[in-house]
Design a protein around this motif. Structure first.
Motif, PDB file in Angstrom:
ATOM      1  N   MET A   1      -6.986   4.449  -2.493  1.00  0.00           N
ATOM      2  CA  MET A   1      -5.691   5.029  -2.339  1.00  0.00           C
ATOM      3  C   MET A   1      -5.350   5.411  -0.836  1.00  0.00           C
ATOM      4  SD  MET A   1      -4.907   7.545  -5.555  1.00  0.00           S
ATOM      5  CE  MET A   1      -3.493   6.759  -6.119  1.00  0.00           C
ATOM      6  N   LEU A   2      -6.210   5.586   0.098  1.00  0.00           N
ATOM      7  CA  LEU A   2      -5.982   5.678   1.389  1.00  0.00           C
ATOM      8  C   LEU A   2      -5.592   4.557   2.080  1.00  0.00           C
ATOM      9  CD1 LEU A   2      -5.598   7.487   4.021  1.00  0.00           C
ATOM     10  CD2 LEU A   2      -8.274   7.467   4.092  1.00  0.00           C
ATOM     11  N   LEU A   3      -6.711   3.373   1.658  1.00  0.00           N
ATOM     12  CA  LEU A   3      -6.645   2.264   2.477  1.00  0.00           C
ATOM     13  C   LEU A   3      -5.254   1.725   2.139  1.00  0.00           C
ATOM     14  CD1 LEU A   3     -10.135   1.044   2.365  1.00  0.00           C
ATOM     15  CD2 LEU A   3      -8.874   1.516   4.230  1.00  0.00           C
ATOM     16  N   THR A   4      -4.914   1.693   0.659  1.00  0.00           N
ATOM     17  CA  THR A   4      -3.738   1.043   0.246  1.00  0.00           C
ATOM     18  C   THR A   4      -2.438   1.623   0.916  1.00  0.00           C
ATOM     19  OG1 THR A   4      -4.910   0.616  -1.922  1.00  0.00           O
ATOM     20  CG2 THR A   4      -2.443   0.571  -2.083  1.00  0.00           C
ATOM     21  N   ALA A   5      -2.297   3.080   0.850  1.00  0.00           N
ATOM     22  CA  ALA A   5      -1.413   3.819   1.669  1.00  0.00           C
ATOM     23  C   ALA A   5      -1.186   3.199   2.919  1.00  0.00           C
ATOM     24  CB  ALA A   5      -1.304   5.201   1.443  1.00  0.00           C
ATOM     25  N   LEU A   6      -2.126   3.116   3.550  1.00  0.00           N
ATOM     26  CA  LEU A   6      -2.065   2.717   5.056  1.00  0.00           C
ATOM     27  C   LEU A   6      -1.608   1.135   5.132  1.00  0.00           C
ATOM     28  CD1 LEU A   6      -5.225   3.914   6.550  1.00  0.00           C
ATOM     29  CD2 LEU A   6      -3.039   5.004   7.035  1.00  0.00           C
TER      30      LEU A   6
ATOM     31  N   ARG B   1      15.077  13.788  -6.832  1.00  0.00           N
ATOM     32  CA  ARG B   1      14.303  13.756  -8.244  1.00  0.00           C
ATOM     33  C   ARG B   1      13.436  12.559  -8.542  1.00  0.00           C
ATOM     34  NH1 ARG B   1      18.346  14.029 -13.649  1.00  0.00           N
ATOM     35  NH2 ARG B   1      16.752  14.042 -15.090  1.00  0.00           N
ATOM     36  N   ASP B   2      13.817  11.527  -7.841  1.00  0.00           N
ATOM     37  CA  ASP B   2      13.040  10.495  -8.023  1.00  0.00           C
ATOM     38  C   ASP B   2      11.732  10.533  -7.334  1.00  0.00           C
ATOM     39  OD1 ASP B   2      14.804   9.396  -9.787  1.00  0.00           O
ATOM     40  OD2 ASP B   2      15.649   8.050  -8.142  1.00  0.00           O
ATOM     41  N   MET B   3      11.943  11.167  -6.088  1.00  0.00           N
ATOM     42  CA  MET B   3      10.451  11.314  -5.455  1.00  0.00           C
ATOM     43  C   MET B   3       9.429  12.150  -6.129  1.00  0.00           C
ATOM     44  SD  MET B   3       8.792  10.964  -2.779  1.00  0.00           S
ATOM     45  CE  MET B   3       9.824  10.405  -1.229  1.00  0.00           C
TER      46      MET B   3
ATOM     47  N   GLY C   1       2.039   8.556  -8.945  1.00  0.00           N
ATOM     48  CA  GLY C   1       0.840   8.581  -8.226  1.00  0.00           C
ATOM     49  C   GLY C   1      -0.475   9.474  -8.426  1.00  0.00           C
ATOM     50  N   CYS C   2       0.087  10.828  -9.103  1.00  0.00           N
ATOM     51  CA  CYS C   2      -1.123  11.514  -9.401  1.00  0.00           C
ATOM     52  C   CYS C   2      -1.907  10.889 -10.412  1.00  0.00           C
ATOM     53  CB  CYS C   2      -0.553  13.143  -9.535  1.00  0.00           C
ATOM     54  SG  CYS C   2       0.070  13.758  -8.068  1.00  0.00           S
ATOM     55  N   LEU C   3      -1.057  10.783 -11.473  1.00  0.00           N
ATOM     56  CA  LEU C   3      -1.459   9.813 -12.733  1.00  0.00           C
ATOM     57  C   LEU C   3      -2.231   8.588 -12.363  1.00  0.00           C
ATOM     58  CD1 LEU C   3       1.646  10.415 -15.211  1.00  0.00           C
ATOM     59  CD2 LEU C   3      -0.551  11.779 -15.131  1.00  0.00           C
ATOM     60  N   ILE C   4      -1.805   7.900 -11.451  1.00  0.00           N
ATOM     61  CA  ILE C   4      -2.653   6.468 -11.171  1.00  0.00           C
ATOM     62  C   ILE C   4      -3.998   6.997 -10.535  1.00  0.00           C
ATOM     63  CG2 ILE C   4      -2.646   4.726  -9.764  1.00  0.00           C
ATOM     64  CD1 ILE C   4       0.442   4.624 -10.067  1.00  0.00           C
TER      65      ILE C   4
ATOM     66  N   TRP D   1       4.613   5.438  -1.769  1.00  0.00           N
ATOM     67  CA  TRP D   1       4.660   6.826  -2.171  1.00  0.00           C
ATOM     68  C   TRP D   1       3.615   7.262  -3.328  1.00  0.00           C
ATOM     69  CZ3 TRP D   1       6.359   9.816   1.347  1.00  0.00           C
ATOM     70  CH2 TRP D   1       7.348   9.425   1.953  1.00  0.00           C
ATOM     71  N   GLU D   2       3.288   6.748  -4.236  1.00  0.00           N
ATOM     72  CA  GLU D   2       2.621   6.775  -5.307  1.00  0.00           C
ATOM     73  C   GLU D   2       1.231   6.775  -4.819  1.00  0.00           C
ATOM     74  OE1 GLU D   2       5.342   4.626  -8.983  1.00  0.00           O
ATOM     75  OE2 GLU D   2       3.487   3.466  -8.009  1.00  0.00           O
ATOM     76  N   MET D   3       0.828   5.835  -4.075  1.00  0.00           N
ATOM     77  CA  MET D   3      -0.484   5.902  -3.514  1.00  0.00           C
ATOM     78  C   MET D   3      -0.965   7.117  -2.652  1.00  0.00           C
ATOM     79  SD  MET D   3      -2.218   3.333  -4.372  1.00  0.00           S
ATOM     80  CE  MET D   3      -1.300   3.309  -6.155  1.00  0.00           C
ATOM     81  N   LEU D   4       0.053   7.468  -1.757  1.00  0.00           N
ATOM     82  CA  LEU D   4      -0.056   8.698  -0.820  1.00  0.00           C
ATOM     83  C   LEU D   4      -0.129   9.820  -1.689  1.00  0.00           C
ATOM     84  CD1 LEU D   4      -0.036   9.386   2.190  1.00  0.00           C
ATOM     85  CD2 LEU D   4       2.491   9.870   1.978  1.00  0.00           C
ATOM     86  N   SER D   5       0.689  10.078  -2.461  1.00  0.00           N
ATOM     87  CA  SER D   5       0.603  11.460  -3.577  1.00  0.00           C
ATOM     88  C   SER D   5      -0.798  11.288  -4.270  1.00  0.00           C
ATOM     89  CB  SER D   5       1.741  11.433  -4.422  1.00  0.00           C
ATOM     90  OG  SER D   5       2.280  10.214  -5.348  1.00  0.00           O
ATOM     91  N   GLY D   6      -1.180  10.435  -4.931  1.00  0.00           N
ATOM     92  CA  GLY D   6      -2.327  10.178  -5.520  1.00  0.00           C
ATOM     93  C   GLY D   6      -3.529  10.545  -4.868  1.00  0.00           C
ATOM     94  N   TRP D   7      -3.465  10.034  -3.331  1.00  0.00           N
ATOM     95  CA  TRP D   7      -4.624  10.159  -2.497  1.00  0.00           C
ATOM     96  C   TRP D   7      -4.338  11.872  -2.233  1.00  0.00           C
ATOM     97  CZ3 TRP D   7      -4.039  12.343   2.532  1.00  0.00           C
ATOM     98  CH2 TRP D   7      -5.125  12.238   3.592  1.00  0.00           C
ATOM     99  N   GLY D   8      -3.496  12.513  -2.162  1.00  0.00           N
ATOM    100  CA  GLY D   8      -3.244  13.829  -1.798  1.00  0.00           C
ATOM    101  C   GLY D   8      -3.989  14.717  -2.896  1.00  0.00           C
ATOM    102  N   LEU D   9      -3.654  14.208  -3.978  1.00  0.00           N
ATOM    103  CA  LEU D   9      -4.174  14.989  -5.271  1.00  0.00           C
ATOM    104  C   LEU D   9      -5.647  14.916  -5.164  1.00  0.00           C
ATOM    105  CD1 LEU D   9      -3.922  16.386  -8.155  1.00  0.00           C
ATOM    106  CD2 LEU D   9      -3.764  14.261  -9.058  1.00  0.00           C
TER     107      LEU D   9
END
Length: 313
Positions: free
Chosen positions: A37-42, A60-62, A69-72, A175-183
């Protein structure tokens, strides 16, 4: 419609490599997902900056993109957990159960009507997974991880459908990759801080413990996994989702096991460890995909075809 189907199947073909690459990478599932997820976001951030394609996202969409992203992220942890506790073939074929969950969730979330044919096709795919379990019970934990991955896949597919037409695919993926990486980062930090890292360890690393850093051979596979199987594939899939129904997308993804299993047979000779029930189950899954594709390509056989094209509400 046909262009969208081609985009979807190109994405699925790329996803077929994820099982092989996941098995080849020595990292445990949560660590592997953290790097992916980190590499993908970069990679995605670089593309967006270079092409000047940044698009503002409504608050709201964010929030919805963060949830997706967390679910992914959780989906990938379960998916690679299935590979580590079973093998790539078992993990990939279990994803077919996503069609059952999607056929139930999509009408609820997107305010549509239930389609009895889609429900029956989803149950046909689920029957295939049941056959596989009956003859591969020693892979029970891996199969369980695979089914969880499938359920999570159906949930984020349905949620993505709600906003797929609002924003460019690359922006959504970033944004999905970044949020998933954060989780995953927070979850890993908490578990390691509490001394619970043993629950993150794959069977082959029980003696050595959690592996945090990739070995030399892992880096190339991680880059391929992120750039080709995620950046490119996710963009294709999100573009296709703008024209196709959530169920059609999810059922198309059932071809991922076929591509992935063939690759696993070639690279890891997994066919030597599989019972005939596995192949019978895979046959039922392929049949469900073929029947759904026939419904799409022959409008007279598909009452919901006009709606799927976006012609009628």
């Amino acid at each position: 419609m046909k262009k969208s189907l081609l985009q979807m199947h190109a994405a699925v073909l790329l996803w077929g490599f994820t099982g092989v690459l996941g098995r080849a990478i020595s990292l445990d599932a949560p660590i592997l997902v953290w790097y992916r997820m980190l590499l993908t976001a970069l990679f995605m951030a670089g593309i967006l900056f270079y092409r000047r394609q940044w698009v503002p996202i409504a608050r709201r969409d964010m929030l919805q993109l963060i949830i997706v992203g967390c679910l992914i992220g959780l989906h990938w942890v379960a998916f690679y957990g299935a590979i580590k506790f079973a093998n790539a073939s078992i993990a990939l074929v279990c994803l077919s159960t996503a069609s059952v969950s999607t056929s139930l969730l999509d009408p609820l979330v997107n305010k549509g009507k239930y389609n009895i044919i889609e429900l029956l096709l989803g149950l046909l795919a689920l029957s295939g997974v049941y056959l596989i379990y009956q003859f591969q019970e020693f892979y029970a934990k891996g199969i369980a991880f695979g089914v969880v991955a499938a359920i999570l896949s159906s949930v984020f597919t349905v949620l993505n459908k709600r906003i797929a037409n609002k924003y460019p695919a690359r922006t959504m993926v970033f944004w999905e990759m970044l949020s998933g990486w954060g989780l995953i980062t927070v979850a890993l930090g908490v578990m390691i801080g509490l001394g619970l890292e043993k629950f993150l360890v794959s069977p082959e690393h029980i003696q050595t413990g959690l592996q945090l850093l990739p070995v030399a051979g892992d880096w190339l596979n991680l880059i391929l996994l992120s750039l080709c199987c995620t950046v490119w594939a996710q963009s294709l899939a999100l573009n296709a989702l703008k024209k196709l129904s959530s169920f059609t997308v999810t059922l198309s993804v059932n071809l991922e096991p076929v591509y992935g299993i063939i690759l696993a047979f070639i690279f890891f000779h997994e066919n030597k460890d599989l019972h005939w029930g596995f192949f019978a189950g895979m046959g039922l899954i392929c049949l469900s995909v073929v029947l759904q594709m026939l419904r799409l390509l022959r409008p007279s056989l598909s009452p919901g075809f006009v709606k799927e094209k976006g012609g009628l509400d």
